[in-house]
Write a protein that holds these residues in place. Structure first.
Motif, mmCIF file in Angstrom:
data_model
loop_
_atom_site.group_PDB
_atom_site.id
_atom_site.type_symbol
_atom_site.label_atom_id
_atom_site.label_comp_id
_atom_site.label_asym_id
_atom_site.label_seq_id
_atom_site.Cartn_x
_atom_site.Cartn_y
_atom_site.Cartn_z
ATOM 1 N N LYS A 292 -1.504 67.306 -21.250
ATOM 2 C CA LYS A 292 -2.894 67.900 -21.746
ATOM 3 C C LYS A 292 -2.929 67.524 -23.157
ATOM 4 N N PHE A 293 -4.319 68.012 -23.653
ATOM 5 C CA PHE A 293 -4.547 67.562 -25.045
ATOM 6 C C PHE A 293 -3.447 68.041 -26.073
ATOM 7 N N GLU A 294 -2.976 69.183 -26.007
ATOM 8 C CA GLU A 294 -1.990 69.819 -26.890
ATOM 9 C C GLU A 294 -0.567 69.081 -26.703
ATOM 10 N N ASP A 295 -0.305 68.314 -25.790
ATOM 11 C CA ASP A 295 0.776 67.627 -25.614
ATOM 12 C C ASP A 295 0.743 66.242 -26.596
ATOM 13 N N TYR A 296 -0.775 65.670 -26.273
ATOM 14 C CA TYR A 296 -0.864 64.615 -27.263
ATOM 15 C C TYR A 296 -1.079 64.880 -28.740
ATOM 16 N N LYS A 297 -1.544 66.094 -29.009
ATOM 17 C CA LYS A 297 -1.489 66.348 -30.233
ATOM 18 C C LYS A 297 -0.161 66.756 -30.904
ATOM 19 N N ASN A 298 0.479 67.522 -30.339
ATOM 20 C CA ASN A 298 1.901 67.809 -30.831
ATOM 21 C C ASN A 298 2.884 67.041 -30.627
ATOM 22 N N TYR A 299 2.910 66.169 -29.591
ATOM 23 C CA TYR A 299 4.198 65.357 -29.287
ATOM 24 C C TYR A 299 3.918 63.854 -29.242
ATOM 25 N N PHE A 300 2.795 63.474 -28.437
ATOM 26 C CA PHE A 300 2.736 61.891 -28.312
ATOM 27 C C PHE A 300 2.147 61.154 -29.400
ATOM 28 N N TYR A 301 0.991 61.931 -30.082
ATOM 29 C CA TYR A 301 0.229 61.001 -31.132
ATOM 30 C C TYR A 301 1.083 60.335 -32.268
ATOM 31 N N LYS A 302 2.121 61.247 -32.901
ATOM 32 C CA LYS A 302 3.009 60.727 -33.797
ATOM 33 C C LYS A 302 3.587 59.539 -33.303
ATOM 34 N N ASP A 303 3.971 59.307 -32.141
ATOM 35 C CA ASP A 303 4.588 58.027 -31.863
ATOM 36 C C ASP A 303 3.836 56.883 -31.479
ATOM 37 N N LEU A 304 2.430 56.950 -31.485
ATOM 38 C CA LEU A 304 1.697 55.976 -31.106
ATOM 39 C C LEU A 304 1.469 54.754 -32.397
ATOM 40 N N PRO A 305 1.420 53.578 -31.955
ATOM 41 C CA PRO A 305 1.461 52.512 -33.118
ATOM 42 C C PRO A 305 0.175 52.447 -33.820
ATOM 43 N N THR A 306 -0.382 53.531 -34.409
ATOM 44 C CA THR A 306 -1.432 53.521 -35.193
ATOM 45 C C THR A 306 -1.487 52.745 -36.431
ATOM 46 N N LYS A 307 -2.447 52.048 -36.737
ATOM 47 C CA LYS A 307 -2.544 51.157 -37.914
ATOM 48 C C LYS A 307 -3.837 51.216 -38.709
ATOM 49 N N ASN A 308 -3.719 50.892 -39.996
ATOM 50 C CA ASN A 308 -4.998 50.868 -40.854
ATOM 51 C C ASN A 308 -5.865 49.630 -40.337
ATOM 52 N N ILE A 309 -6.975 49.376 -40.879
ATOM 53 C CA ILE A 309 -7.643 48.497 -40.401
ATOM 54 C C ILE A 309 -7.408 47.137 -41.154
ATOM 55 N N GLU A 310 -6.699 47.185 -42.098
ATOM 56 C CA GLU A 310 -6.097 45.659 -42.477
ATOM 57 C C GLU A 310 -5.209 45.301 -41.609
ATOM 58 N N GLU A 311 -4.271 46.021 -41.166
ATOM 59 C CA GLU A 311 -3.296 45.802 -40.332
ATOM 60 C C GLU A 311 -3.612 45.300 -38.995
ATOM 61 N N ALA A 312 -4.795 46.093 -38.516
ATOM 62 C CA ALA A 312 -5.184 45.619 -37.348
ATOM 63 C C ALA A 312 -5.978 44.271 -37.414
ATOM 64 N N LEU A 313 -6.673 43.995 -38.583
ATOM 65 C CA LEU A 313 -7.266 42.470 -38.644
ATOM 66 C C LEU A 313 -5.953 41.398 -38.580
ATOM 67 N N ASP A 314 -5.052 41.863 -39.381
ATOM 68 C CA ASP A 314 -4.004 40.881 -39.353
ATOM 69 C C ASP A 314 -3.266 40.518 -38.010
ATOM 70 N N PHE A 315 -3.340 41.680 -37.129
ATOM 71 C CA PHE A 315 -2.690 41.463 -35.933
ATOM 72 C C PHE A 315 -3.393 40.604 -34.989
ATOM 73 N N ILE A 316 -4.539 40.687 -35.189
ATOM 74 C CA ILE A 316 -5.611 39.803 -34.225
ATOM 75 C C ILE A 316 -5.599 38.260 -34.729
ATOM 76 N N LYS A 317 -5.376 38.097 -36.310
ATOM 77 C CA LYS A 317 -5.285 36.886 -36.915
ATOM 78 C C LYS A 317 -3.843 36.113 -36.558
ATOM 79 N N LYS A 318 -2.757 36.874 -36.319
ATOM 80 C CA LYS A 318 -1.399 36.421 -36.449
ATOM 81 C C LYS A 318 -1.327 35.653 -35.187
ATOM 82 N N THR A 319 -0.804 34.158 -35.174
ATOM 83 C CA THR A 319 -0.764 33.575 -34.049
ATOM 84 C C THR A 319 0.717 33.752 -33.679
ATOM 85 N N ARG A 320 0.991 33.426 -32.351
ATOM 86 C CA ARG A 320 2.237 33.574 -31.795
ATOM 87 C C ARG A 320 2.807 32.483 -31.381
#
Ligand SMILES: C[S@@+](CC[C@H](N)C(=O)[O-])C[C@H]1O[C@@H](n2cnc3c(N)ncnc32)[C@H](O)[C@@H]1O
Length: 234
Positions: free
Chosen positions: A206-234
């Motif tokens: 449920k939403f409460e599980d997401y808010k209290n447990y799962f959310y903190k472990d998600l790989p959330t990044k700021n916009i600069e890191e997201a733009l770098d992720f797209i630009k980074k070649t493998r």
């Protein structure tokens, strides 16, 4: 009724406009997005640009699942014969569900944007199918991964697509982050060994599980890191 008002009554006289505004104001968010004015469309455009830098412009192919009013689809800087939009109701180029599309599909894509039915079951299916039809060095972009409140977790907004984010953060041989803008924009790079792993019993959470447990472990990044992720070649 709400749609009739939307069509025929100027915004300033439309009561639903104010009801929605008041409803939104009364919602308590448990976190906030970055305040910079980037959105899914900025990230899709950069992803397309990166493909064009590596291969010929005319070889870059885009797929969007769920197009609605073509707000994103029409801004993708490619000619119409290089993009496919799938939606059973509005917008895009193919009037069908994503399941129907993938059943007979044999085309591969460089950038796939998943923004169709916002249920865990459908969105996880869309990701698994998209992984099969993604070109090497391609990228999958997902909308609505980070609802900020129980209201935003309803089908009218982001649904429970956050459960797909939990699965992807546990999956093997992938690179996955979520840009903390525009309802949470997931960015996914895969390899031939990628395996989508389902978190045990995630469909019952449920939403409460997401808010209290799962959310903190998600790989959330700021916009600069997201733009770098797209630009980074493998
Ligand atoms: C949130 S809107 C898409 C918005 C658009 N991508 C944008 O960025 O502005 C979701 C769309 O998904 C479509 N949809 C619903 N179920 C679908 C399905 N099974 N396959 C593909 N699209 C679906 C709806 O008709 C709706 O137009």
């Amino acid at each position: 009724m709400r749609n009739l008002f939307r069509l025929f009554v100027p915004l300033i006289l439309n009561p639903y406009y104010y009801i929605r505004k008041i409803k939104k104001k009364s919602i308590k968010n448990f976190f906030e997005y970055d305040s910079k004015p980037y959105n899914r469309i900025s990230l899709i455009s950069l992803a397309i640009n990166q493909v064009i830098l590596k291969k010929k412009f005319e070889n870059c192919k885009y797929l969007e699942i769920g197009c609605f009013d073509n707000k994103a689809f029409d801004t993708v800087p490619l000619p119409i014969d290089q993009k496919i939009g799938v939606d059973p109701l509005r917008g895009g180029t193919h009037r069908m569900t994503s399941d129907e599309f993938f059943k007979d599909n044999s085309l591969f894509f460089d950038v796939i944007f998943i923004d169709g039915l916002h249920t865990y079951e459908q969105c996880s299916k869309d990701v698994i199918n998209s992984i099969k039809f993604l070109n090497k060095d391609g990228i999958i972009i997902l909308h609505d991964m980070l609802p900020r409140s129980k209201t935003e977790e309803t089908q009218e907004y982001s649904g429970d697509v956050w459960k797909v984010a939990v699965d992807l953060s546990k999956s093997r041989n992938i690179e996955f982050i979520i840009a903390n803008v525009d309802q949470g924009v997931g960015l996914l790079k895969t390899t031939e060994e990628t395996r989508y792993i389902r978190e045990e019993n995630i469909e019952t959470k449920k939403f409460e599980d997401y808010k209290n447990y799962f959310y903190k472990d998600l790989p959330t990044k700021n916009i600069e890191e997201a733009l770098d992720f797209i630009k980074k070649t493998r």
